[in-house]
Enzyme design. Structure first.
Site, PDB file in Angstrom:
ATOM      1  N   LYS A   1      42.228  48.160  40.366  1.00 16.84           N
ATOM      2  CA  LYS A   1      42.940  49.436  40.452  1.00 16.84           C
ATOM      3  C   LYS A   1      42.532  50.419  39.339  1.00 16.84           C
ATOM      4  O   LYS A   1      41.917  50.017  38.342  1.00 16.84           O
ATOM      5  CB  LYS A   1      44.445  49.161  40.417  1.00 16.84           C
TER       6      LYS A   1
ATOM      7  N   TYR B   1      48.367  50.496  53.042  1.00 18.36           N
ATOM      8  CA  TYR B   1      49.778  50.216  52.734  1.00 18.36           C
ATOM      9  C   TYR B   1      50.691  50.645  53.884  1.00 18.36           C
ATOM     10  O   TYR B   1      51.805  51.120  53.643  1.00 18.36           O
ATOM     11  CB  TYR B   1      50.185  50.946  51.453  1.00 18.36           C
TER      12      TYR B   1
ATOM     13  N   ASN C   1      49.421  47.269  37.747  1.00 18.37           N
ATOM     14  CA  ASN C   1      49.199  45.850  37.496  1.00 18.37           C
ATOM     15  C   ASN C   1      47.748  45.412  37.706  1.00 18.37           C
ATOM     16  O   ASN C   1      47.484  44.264  38.032  1.00 18.37           O
ATOM     17  CB  ASN C   1      50.159  45.009  38.331  1.00 18.37           C
TER      18      ASN C   1
ATOM     19  N   HIS D   1      44.770  44.206  43.088  1.00  9.42           N
ATOM     20  CA  HIS D   1      45.400  43.866  44.365  1.00  9.42           C
ATOM     21  C   HIS D   1      44.571  42.758  44.980  1.00  9.42           C
ATOM     22  O   HIS D   1      43.339  42.778  44.897  1.00  9.42           O
ATOM     23  CB  HIS D   1      45.397  45.072  45.319  1.00  9.42           C
TER      24      HIS D   1
ATOM     25  N   GLU E   1      42.399  44.342  55.766  1.00  8.75           N
ATOM     26  CA  GLU E   1      42.081  45.158  54.597  1.00  8.75           C
ATOM     27  C   GLU E   1      40.571  45.316  54.397  1.00  8.75           C
ATOM     28  O   GLU E   1      40.096  46.395  54.050  1.00  8.75           O
ATOM     29  CB  GLU E   1      42.737  44.558  53.345  1.00  8.75           C
TER      30      GLU E   1
END
Length: 142
Positions: free
Chosen positions: A12, A52, A119, A122, A133
């Site tokens: 990310k 998402y 965080n 993913h 994905e």
């Protein structure tokens, strides 16, 4: 005979900004997984809406879009036996404050007090979501 699966990993924008891409990839490769495809890109709200899809109508979704479009990310297809489970174990708990030491989030992540949980990574949560994905981020892969 062992089966080999693939999963999607997104490094990310916070990890890219902090120059942790190499360390994260090192940990994945050190575990014995193979990097099949890798692309650094700045993503769009349209790609994120597809990725998402289950969260689009939730109140926290706009903060995810703001976070994930805040800079470049690195999308990676990773391959290996039990790779989905293995990569998720390497990543650690979603909350970097609670993630165990030795995991990517436990060693390198922290809570920055933002609306979106920054965080670092993913990883797909199952083989079906991994296939979905990977098709979003790497449509050229069959």
């Amino acid at each position: 005979m062992t089966s080999v699966a693939c999963t999607l990993v997104l490094i990310k924008p916070d990890a890219v900004r902090r120059r942790l891409t190499g360390e994260i990839l090192r940990r994945i490769e050190a575990k014995g997984y193979e990097l099949i495809a890798l692309r650094r890109q700045t993503t769009t709200p349209q790609v994120l809406a597809e990725h998402y899809a289950e969260h689009v109508d939730k109140p926290f979704y706009p903060s995810i879009v703001e976070y994930m479009t805040s800079g470049p990310l690195v999308a990676v297809v990773v391959s290996g036996h039990r790779v989905v489970e293995g990569v998720r174990s390497l990543m650690g708990a979603t909350d970097p404050t609670a993630a165990a030491p030795g995991t990517i989030r436990g060693d390198l992540g922290r809570d920055w007090g933002t609306d979106a949980i920054e965080n670092l990574v993913h990883g797909s949560d199952g083989e079906a979501s991994a296939a979905r994905e990977i098709a979003i981020w790497f449509p050229e892969i069959d």
